[in-house]
Write a protein that holds these residues in place. Structure first.
Motif, PDB file in Angstrom:
ATOM      1  N   CYS A 130      -8.713   5.805  11.155  1.00 55.80           N
ATOM      2  CA  CYS A 130      -8.671   5.173   9.848  1.00 55.80           C
ATOM      3  C   CYS A 130      -7.219   5.186   9.367  1.00 55.80           C
ATOM      4  CB  CYS A 130      -9.605   5.844   8.840  1.00 55.80           C
ATOM      5  SG  CYS A 130      -9.090   7.464   8.293  1.00 55.80           S
ATOM      6  N   LEU A 131      -6.924   4.319   8.423  1.00 55.91           N
ATOM      7  CA  LEU A 131      -5.559   4.205   7.912  1.00 55.91           C
ATOM      8  C   LEU A 131      -5.625   3.945   6.414  1.00 55.91           C
ATOM      9  CD1 LEU A 131      -2.494   3.968   8.424  1.00 55.91           C
ATOM     10  CD2 LEU A 131      -2.863   1.516   8.782  1.00 55.91           C
ATOM     11  N   TYR A 132      -5.113   4.882   5.641  1.00 56.81           N
ATOM     12  CA  TYR A 132      -5.132   4.765   4.190  1.00 56.81           C
ATOM     13  C   TYR A 132      -3.946   3.938   3.706  1.00 56.81           C
ATOM     14  CZ  TYR A 132      -8.913   8.067   3.793  1.00 56.81           C
ATOM     15  OH  TYR A 132     -10.143   8.666   3.880  1.00 56.81           O
ATOM     16  N   GLN A 133      -4.214   3.064   2.739  1.00 58.53           N
ATOM     17  CA  GLN A 133      -3.156   2.247   2.169  1.00 58.53           C
ATOM     18  C   GLN A 133      -2.023   3.117   1.631  1.00 58.53           C
ATOM     19  OE1 GLN A 133      -3.266  -1.610  -0.364  1.00 58.53           O
ATOM     20  NE2 GLN A 133      -3.614   0.079  -1.782  1.00 58.53           N
ATOM     21  N   ASP A 134      -2.348   4.225   0.977  1.00 59.39           N
ATOM     22  CA  ASP A 134      -1.323   5.102   0.422  1.00 59.39           C
ATOM     23  C   ASP A 134      -0.383   5.640   1.494  1.00 59.39           C
ATOM     24  OD1 ASP A 134      -2.262   4.739  -2.140  1.00 59.39           O
ATOM     25  OD2 ASP A 134      -3.325   6.657  -2.230  1.00 59.39           O
ATOM     26  N   ASP A 135      -0.903   5.885   2.699  1.00 59.00           N
ATOM     27  CA  ASP A 135      -0.049   6.364   3.787  1.00 59.00           C
ATOM     28  C   ASP A 135       0.940   5.293   4.226  1.00 59.00           C
ATOM     29  OD1 ASP A 135      -1.344   8.812   3.706  1.00 59.00           O
ATOM     30  OD2 ASP A 135      -2.697   8.324   5.370  1.00 59.00           O
ATOM     31  N   VAL A 136       0.496   4.050   4.234  1.00 61.70           N
ATOM     32  CA  VAL A 136       1.396   2.951   4.595  1.00 61.70           C
ATOM     33  C   VAL A 136       2.455   2.773   3.512  1.00 61.70           C
ATOM     34  CG1 VAL A 136       1.568   0.501   5.190  1.00 61.70           C
ATOM     35  CG2 VAL A 136      -0.442   1.819   5.902  1.00 61.70           C
ATOM     36  N   VAL A 137       2.043   2.836   2.253  1.00 61.40           N
ATOM     37  CA  VAL A 137       2.995   2.730   1.140  1.00 61.40           C
ATOM     38  C   VAL A 137       4.039   3.837   1.244  1.00 61.40           C
ATOM     39  CG1 VAL A 137       3.257   2.907  -1.369  1.00 61.40           C
ATOM     40  CG2 VAL A 137       1.415   1.510  -0.405  1.00 61.40           C
ATOM     41  N   ASP A 138       3.608   5.073   1.468  1.00 62.43           N
ATOM     42  CA  ASP A 138       4.546   6.195   1.601  1.00 62.43           C
ATOM     43  C   ASP A 138       5.526   5.964   2.745  1.00 62.43           C
ATOM     44  OD1 ASP A 138       3.310   7.496  -0.504  1.00 62.43           O
ATOM     45  OD2 ASP A 138       2.186   8.887   0.780  1.00 62.43           O
ATOM     46  N   TYR A 139       5.013   5.496   3.879  1.00 60.03           N
ATOM     47  CA  TYR A 139       5.854   5.213   5.038  1.00 60.03           C
ATOM     48  C   TYR A 139       6.931   4.180   4.693  1.00 60.03           C
ATOM     49  CZ  TYR A 139       7.106   3.257   9.610  1.00 60.03           C
ATOM     50  OH  TYR A 139       7.787   2.775  10.698  1.00 60.03           O
ATOM     51  N   LEU A 140       6.528   3.114   4.011  1.00 59.45           N
ATOM     52  CA  LEU A 140       7.471   2.046   3.678  1.00 59.45           C
ATOM     53  C   LEU A 140       8.493   2.495   2.634  1.00 59.45           C
ATOM     54  CD1 LEU A 140       5.048  -0.989   3.718  1.00 59.45           C
ATOM     55  CD2 LEU A 140       6.845  -0.449   5.379  1.00 59.45           C
ATOM     56  N   VAL A 141       8.081   3.295   1.681  1.00 56.83           N
ATOM     57  CA  VAL A 141       9.021   3.811   0.677  1.00 56.83           C
ATOM     58  C   VAL A 141      10.054   4.709   1.357  1.00 56.83           C
ATOM     59  CG1 VAL A 141       9.233   5.331  -1.335  1.00 56.83           C
ATOM     60  CG2 VAL A 141       7.472   3.556  -1.289  1.00 56.83           C
ATOM     61  N   LYS A 142       9.598   5.609   2.229  1.00 61.17           N
ATOM     62  CA  LYS A 142      10.516   6.511   2.937  1.00 61.17           C
ATOM     63  C   LYS A 142      11.464   5.745   3.847  1.00 61.17           C
ATOM     64  CE  LYS A 142       7.487  10.490   2.760  1.00 61.17           C
ATOM     65  NZ  LYS A 142       6.491  11.286   3.449  1.00 61.17           N
ATOM     66  N   ALA A 143      10.981   4.640   4.409  1.00 63.34           N
ATOM     67  CA  ALA A 143      11.810   3.807   5.291  1.00 63.34           C
ATOM     68  C   ALA A 143      12.679   2.821   4.502  1.00 63.34           C
ATOM     69  CB  ALA A 143      10.924   3.050   6.272  1.00 63.34           C
ATOM     70  N   LYS A 144      12.597   2.881   3.185  1.00 62.00           N
ATOM     71  CA  LYS A 144      13.342   1.980   2.297  1.00 62.00           C
ATOM     72  C   LYS A 144      13.034   0.512   2.587  1.00 62.00           C
ATOM     73  CE  LYS A 144      16.995   5.295   1.342  1.00 62.00           C
ATOM     74  NZ  LYS A 144      16.186   6.053   0.453  1.00 62.00           N
ATOM     75  N   GLU A 145      11.741   0.240   2.773  1.00 66.48           N
ATOM     76  CA  GLU A 145      11.248  -1.111   3.062  1.00 66.48           C
ATOM     77  C   GLU A 145      10.320  -1.589   1.943  1.00 66.48           C
ATOM     78  OE1 GLU A 145      12.265  -3.087   5.395  1.00 66.48           O
ATOM     79  OE2 GLU A 145      13.427  -1.658   6.567  1.00 66.48           O
ATOM     80  N   GLU A 146      10.705  -1.333   0.703  1.00 65.11           N
ATOM     81  CA  GLU A 146       9.876  -1.701  -0.443  1.00 65.11           C
ATOM     82  C   GLU A 146       9.661  -3.203  -0.564  1.00 65.11           C
ATOM     83  OE1 GLU A 146      12.448   0.450  -0.720  1.00 65.11           O
ATOM     84  OE2 GLU A 146      11.780   2.239  -1.783  1.00 65.11           O
ATOM     85  N   SER A 147      10.462  -3.998   0.139  1.00 60.93           N
ATOM     86  CA  SER A 147      10.295  -5.458   0.079  1.00 60.93           C
ATOM     87  C   SER A 147       8.941  -5.890   0.644  1.00 60.93           C
ATOM     88  CB  SER A 147      11.424  -6.163   0.828  1.00 60.93           C
ATOM     89  OG  SER A 147      11.359  -5.851   2.213  1.00 60.93           O
ATOM     90  N   LEU A 148       8.302  -5.029   1.420  1.00 63.80           N
ATOM     91  CA  LEU A 148       6.989  -5.345   1.982  1.00 63.80           C
ATOM     92  C   LEU A 148       5.855  -4.883   1.072  1.00 63.80           C
ATOM     93  CD1 LEU A 148       7.731  -4.435   5.694  1.00 63.80           C
ATOM     94  CD2 LEU A 148       7.475  -6.722   4.714  1.00 63.80           C
ATOM     95  N   LEU A 149       6.222  -4.353  -0.104  1.00 60.15           N
ATOM     96  CA  LEU A 149       5.241  -3.875  -1.066  1.00 60.15           C
ATOM     97  C   LEU A 149       5.270  -4.742  -2.312  1.00 60.15           C
ATOM     98  CD1 LEU A 149       6.089  -0.070  -0.826  1.00 60.15           C
ATOM     99  CD2 LEU A 149       4.199  -1.269   0.304  1.00 60.15           C
ATOM    100  N   ARG A 150       4.263  -4.578  -3.140  1.00 61.11           N
ATOM    101  CA  ARG A 150       4.240  -5.234  -4.446  1.00 61.11           C
ATOM    102  C   ARG A 150       3.569  -4.278  -5.429  1.00 61.11           C
ATOM    103  NH1 ARG A 150      -0.773  -7.275  -5.917  1.00 61.11           N
ATOM    104  NH2 ARG A 150      -2.294  -7.264  -4.244  1.00 61.11           N
ATOM    105  N   GLU A 151       3.732  -4.561  -6.694  1.00 58.79           N
ATOM    106  CA  GLU A 151       3.088  -3.755  -7.726  1.00 58.79           C
ATOM    107  C   GLU A 151       1.813  -4.460  -8.158  1.00 58.79           C
ATOM    108  OE1 GLU A 151       4.340  -2.554 -12.146  1.00 58.79           O
ATOM    109  OE2 GLU A 151       5.804  -1.947 -10.617  1.00 58.79           O
ATOM    110  N   ASN A 152       0.689  -3.727  -8.178  1.00 54.67           N
ATOM    111  CA  ASN A 152      -0.560  -4.357  -8.605  1.00 54.67           C
ATOM    112  C   ASN A 152      -0.682  -4.319 -10.124  1.00 54.67           C
ATOM    113  OD1 ASN A 152      -1.493  -1.770  -9.281  1.00 54.67           O
ATOM    114  ND2 ASN A 152      -2.959  -1.658  -7.595  1.00 54.67           N
ATOM    115  N   SER A 153      -1.784  -4.832 -10.639  1.00 57.37           N
ATOM    116  CA  SER A 153      -1.960  -4.938 -12.092  1.00 57.37           C
ATOM    117  C   SER A 153      -2.037  -3.578 -12.778  1.00 57.37           C
ATOM    118  CB  SER A 153      -3.206  -5.766 -12.419  1.00 57.37           C
ATOM    119  OG  SER A 153      -4.348  -5.156 -11.853  1.00 57.37           O
TER     120      SER A 153
END
Length: 88
Positions: free
Chosen positions: A19-42
């Protein structure tokens, strides 16, 4: 890193852990300084951007489902109804 690379990393993580939690992917991308692949939800939370979600769906369309209440992906099982979303 682009969306296709991260989508393949996500699939690799899913294969390792079942299984793969969305929060784990978000954490990975933040640590990798790849926030461009993320967005802020409502609600003001960081979530995966549409480009990354599309890339991941392209490579997992038939064998992975999204479990919305707990916000994670897992491999499809025989009991799953058609579609991308599964019940917990």
């Amino acid at each position: 890193m682009d969306a296709a690379i991260v989508a393949n990393w996500m699939l690799s993580e899913l294969e390792k852990h079942d299984c793969l939690y969305q929060d784990d992917v978000v954490d990975y991308l933040v640590k990798a300084k790849e926030e461009s692949l993320l967005r802020e939800n409502s609600d003001g939370n960081l979530v995966l951007g549409r480009q990354l979600l599309s890339a991941f769906q392209r490579i997992t369309e038939s064998n992975v489902v999204w479990v919305k209440p707990e916000r994670y992906w897992r491999f499809r099982v025989a009991e799953d109804e058609p579609g991308r979303e599964a019940r917990g």
